[in-house]
Scaffold this motif. Structure first.
Motif, PDB file in Angstrom:
ATOM      1  N   LEU A  47      33.078  44.172  35.257  1.00  0.00           N
ATOM      2  CA  LEU A  47      33.164  45.376  36.098  1.00  0.00           C
ATOM      3  C   LEU A  47      34.015  45.098  37.335  1.00  0.00           C
ATOM      4  CD1 LEU A  47      29.524  46.770  35.872  1.00  0.00           C
ATOM      5  CD2 LEU A  47      31.600  47.703  34.801  1.00  0.00           C
ATOM      6  N   GLY A  48      33.883  43.893  37.890  1.00  0.00           N
ATOM      7  CA  GLY A  48      34.729  43.495  39.016  1.00  0.00           C
ATOM      8  C   GLY A  48      36.196  43.451  38.623  1.00  0.00           C
ATOM      9  N   ALA A  49      36.480  42.994  37.411  1.00  0.00           N
ATOM     10  CA  ALA A  49      37.859  42.972  36.931  1.00  0.00           C
ATOM     11  C   ALA A  49      38.402  44.396  36.801  1.00  0.00           C
ATOM     12  CB  ALA A  49      37.953  42.246  35.585  1.00  0.00           C
ATOM     13  N   LEU A  50      37.559  45.311  36.321  1.00  0.00           N
ATOM     14  CA  LEU A  50      37.958  46.718  36.242  1.00  0.00           C
ATOM     15  C   LEU A  50      38.245  47.262  37.642  1.00  0.00           C
ATOM     16  CD1 LEU A  50      38.369  49.407  34.762  1.00  0.00           C
ATOM     17  CD2 LEU A  50      35.896  49.760  34.942  1.00  0.00           C
ATOM     18  N   LEU A  51      37.398  46.925  38.607  1.00  0.00           N
ATOM     19  CA  LEU A  51      37.632  47.362  39.979  1.00  0.00           C
ATOM     20  C   LEU A  51      38.948  46.806  40.506  1.00  0.00           C
ATOM     21  CD1 LEU A  51      36.815  48.713  42.637  1.00  0.00           C
ATOM     22  CD2 LEU A  51      35.473  46.649  43.151  1.00  0.00           C
ATOM     23  N   GLY A  52      39.223  45.546  40.268  1.00  0.00           N
ATOM     24  CA  GLY A  52      40.499  44.964  40.682  1.00  0.00           C
ATOM     25  C   GLY A  52      41.673  45.697  40.058  1.00  0.00           C
ATOM     26  N   SER A  58      34.112  42.600  48.318  1.00  0.00           N
ATOM     27  CA  SER A  58      34.664  41.600  49.224  1.00  0.00           C
ATOM     28  C   SER A  58      33.585  41.056  50.153  1.00  0.00           C
ATOM     29  CB  SER A  58      35.803  42.209  50.044  1.00  0.00           C
ATOM     30  OG  SER A  58      36.240  41.300  51.037  1.00  0.00           O
ATOM     31  N   ALA A  59      32.840  41.947  50.772  1.00  0.00           N
ATOM     32  CA  ALA A  59      31.790  41.526  51.709  1.00  0.00           C
ATOM     33  C   ALA A  59      30.734  40.681  51.009  1.00  0.00           C
ATOM     34  CB  ALA A  59      31.156  42.748  52.362  1.00  0.00           C
ATOM     35  N   LEU A  60      30.308  41.108  49.831  1.00  0.00           N
ATOM     36  CA  LEU A  60      29.294  40.376  49.076  1.00  0.00           C
ATOM     37  C   LEU A  60      29.766  38.954  48.750  1.00  0.00           C
ATOM     38  CD1 LEU A  60      26.554  40.553  47.488  1.00  0.00           C
ATOM     39  CD2 LEU A  60      27.953  41.166  45.516  1.00  0.00           C
ATOM     40  N   LEU A  61      30.985  38.833  48.257  1.00  0.00           N
ATOM     41  CA  LEU A  61      31.513  37.517  47.891  1.00  0.00           C
ATOM     42  C   LEU A  61      31.707  36.623  49.114  1.00  0.00           C
ATOM     43  CD1 LEU A  61      34.090  38.598  45.168  1.00  0.00           C
ATOM     44  CD2 LEU A  61      31.910  37.408  44.806  1.00  0.00           C
ATOM     45  N   ASN A  64      31.943  27.506  46.290  1.00  0.00           N
ATOM     46  CA  ASN A  64      32.020  28.372  47.471  1.00  0.00           C
ATOM     47  C   ASN A  64      33.454  28.764  47.824  1.00  0.00           C
ATOM     48  OD1 ASN A  64      29.287  28.607  47.735  1.00  0.00           O
ATOM     49  ND2 ASN A  64      29.121  26.873  49.102  1.00  0.00           N
ATOM     50  N   PRO A  65      34.407  27.825  47.791  1.00  0.00           N
ATOM     51  CA  PRO A  65      35.794  28.263  48.026  1.00  0.00           C
ATOM     52  C   PRO A  65      36.247  29.308  46.994  1.00  0.00           C
ATOM     53  CG  PRO A  65      35.636  25.917  48.343  1.00  0.00           C
ATOM     54  CD  PRO A  65      34.307  26.365  47.789  1.00  0.00           C
ATOM     55  N   TRP A  66      35.747  29.202  45.764  1.00  0.00           N
ATOM     56  CA  TRP A  66      36.076  30.175  44.720  1.00  0.00           C
ATOM     57  C   TRP A  66      35.544  31.553  45.107  1.00  0.00           C
ATOM     58  CZ3 TRP A  66      39.119  30.665  40.649  1.00  0.00           C
ATOM     59  CH2 TRP A  66      38.820  31.600  39.665  1.00  0.00           C
ATOM     60  N   PHE A  67      34.311  31.624  45.598  1.00  0.00           N
ATOM     61  CA  PHE A  67      33.741  32.905  46.046  1.00  0.00           C
ATOM     62  C   PHE A  67      34.514  33.441  47.256  1.00  0.00           C
ATOM     63  CE2 PHE A  67      30.058  31.584  43.563  1.00  0.00           C
ATOM     64  CZ  PHE A  67      29.672  32.788  42.989  1.00  0.00           C
ATOM     65  N   ILE A  68      34.868  32.577  48.169  1.00  0.00           N
ATOM     66  CA  ILE A  68      35.616  32.996  49.357  1.00  0.00           C
ATOM     67  C   ILE A  68      36.989  33.531  48.950  1.00  0.00           C
ATOM     68  CG2 ILE A  68      36.677  32.179  51.505  1.00  0.00           C
ATOM     69  CD1 ILE A  68      34.216  30.211  51.688  1.00  0.00           C
ATOM     70  N   ALA A  69      37.654  32.850  48.028  1.00  0.00           N
ATOM     71  CA  ALA A  69      38.965  33.324  47.555  1.00  0.00           C
ATOM     72  C   ALA A  69      38.839  34.695  46.882  1.00  0.00           C
ATOM     73  CB  ALA A  69      39.571  32.307  46.580  1.00  0.00           C
ATOM     74  N   GLY A  70      37.808  34.882  46.072  1.00  0.00           N
ATOM     75  CA  GLY A  70      37.583  36.179  45.436  1.00  0.00           C
ATOM     76  C   GLY A  70      37.300  37.258  46.454  1.00  0.00           C
ATOM     77  N   MET A 119      38.289  37.332  49.550  1.00  0.00           N
ATOM     78  CA  MET A 119      39.539  37.641  50.250  1.00  0.00           C
ATOM     79  C   MET A 119      40.461  38.488  49.376  1.00  0.00           C
ATOM     80  SD  MET A 119      40.189  34.096  52.303  1.00  0.00           S
ATOM     81  CE  MET A 119      41.711  34.668  52.992  1.00  0.00           C
ATOM     82  N   ALA A 120      40.522  38.178  48.085  1.00  0.00           N
ATOM     83  CA  ALA A 120      41.374  38.953  47.181  1.00  0.00           C
ATOM     84  C   ALA A 120      40.916  40.408  47.109  1.00  0.00           C
ATOM     85  CB  ALA A 120      41.389  38.322  45.784  1.00  0.00           C
ATOM     86  N   PHE A 121      39.619  40.637  46.950  1.00  0.00           N
ATOM     87  CA  PHE A 121      39.117  42.013  46.898  1.00  0.00           C
ATOM     88  C   PHE A 121      39.312  42.713  48.242  1.00  0.00           C
ATOM     89  CE2 PHE A 121      37.025  40.860  42.936  1.00  0.00           C
ATOM     90  CZ  PHE A 121      37.159  42.025  42.215  1.00  0.00           C
ATOM     91  N   GLY A 122      39.114  41.998  49.336  1.00  0.00           N
ATOM     92  CA  GLY A 122      39.315  42.591  50.655  1.00  0.00           C
ATOM     93  C   GLY A 122      40.759  42.988  50.892  1.00  0.00           C
ATOM     94  N   LEU A 123      41.679  42.116  50.537  1.00  0.00           N
ATOM     95  CA  LEU A 123      43.098  42.439  50.712  1.00  0.00           C
ATOM     96  C   LEU A 123      43.530  43.545  49.758  1.00  0.00           C
ATOM     97  CD1 LEU A 123      44.428  38.847  51.322  1.00  0.00           C
ATOM     98  CD2 LEU A 123      44.492  40.749  52.950  1.00  0.00           C
ATOM     99  N   ALA A 124      42.958  43.564  48.553  1.00  0.00           N
ATOM    100  CA  ALA A 124      43.267  44.647  47.612  1.00  0.00           C
ATOM    101  C   ALA A 124      42.772  45.979  48.164  1.00  0.00           C
ATOM    102  CB  ALA A 124      42.642  44.365  46.246  1.00  0.00           C
ATOM    103  N   ALA A 125      41.572  45.994  48.747  1.00  0.00           N
ATOM    104  CA  ALA A 125      41.034  47.228  49.338  1.00  0.00           C
ATOM    105  C   ALA A 125      41.862  47.642  50.553  1.00  0.00           C
ATOM    106  CB  ALA A 125      39.579  47.037  49.732  1.00  0.00           C
ATOM    107  N   LEU A 126      42.276  46.671  51.354  1.00  0.00           N
ATOM    108  CA  LEU A 126      43.092  46.957  52.532  1.00  0.00           C
ATOM    109  C   LEU A 126      44.429  47.575  52.136  1.00  0.00           C
ATOM    110  CD1 LEU A 126      43.467  46.580  55.633  1.00  0.00           C
ATOM    111  CD2 LEU A 126      44.582  44.406  55.074  1.00  0.00           C
TER     112      LEU A 126
END
Length: 162
Positions: free
Chosen positions: A71-76, A100-103, A138-144, A146-153
């Motif tokens: 579902l996250g991939a669909l959102l992306g 983004s916030a959750l991750l 944890n870096p993997w979650f942080i990278a994800g 950031m990716a969702f946050g920048l995509a939303a931005l």
């Protein structure tokens, strides 16, 4: 030229949505690999549950998380492709921010707990699990996040892209 959301000063770009989609799809693939019986990396991620594999863990922790990641991939994908019929641009953007916030909270929160040695952590978590969590998960979650946050931005509705 299409500008980014008000106040961001940037151009709209689908790339962050594609990166978020790829991130979530890779994470889904990893969980499905584990759900089908794969072992590489599971013991350092799940500890004793990896060896025991109780039914609830396989169903919720592997298949369930894999499905959520799809579902996250669909959102992306939606963040990269504005104008999908039947989907509100505002909903897509808010879902992107929420994921983004959750991750980010999960990644940074656990990182802080591990680095500060907080007593809230289960003593069954091995030193190897802590090290891998700090260095990889944890870096993997942080990278994800950031990716969702920048995509939303950078997300734009179809009307503003056309």
């Amino acid at each position: 030229m299409s500008r980014g959301p008000e106040g961001t000063g940037g151009r709209w770009s689908p790339w962050w949505g594609h990166i978020a989609c790829s991130w979530a799809a890779a994470f889904a693939g990893l969980h499905f690999y584990w759900a089908f019986g794969g072992e590489v990396g599971l013991s350092i991620s799940a500890g004793p549950l990896a060896a025991e594999r109780p039914l609830w863990f396989v169903v919720a922790g592997l298949w369930g998380v894999g499905a959520l990641c799809l579902l996250g991939a669909l959102l992306g994908w939606l963040l990269a492709h504005p104008g999908f019929r039947g989907v509100s641009a505002l909903q897509v953007r808010w879902l992107g921010w929420s994921v983004s916030a959750l991750l980010l909270v999960r990644g940074i929160g656990v990182e802080v707990l591990l680095l500060t040695g907080t007593a809230l952590l289960d003593t069954s978590v091995s030193e190897e699990q802590r090290a891998w969590t700090l260095a990889l998960w944890n870096p993997w979650f942080i990278a994800g996040g950031m990716a969702f946050g920048l995509a939303a931005l950078r997300f734009r509705s179809r009307a503003s892209v056309l």
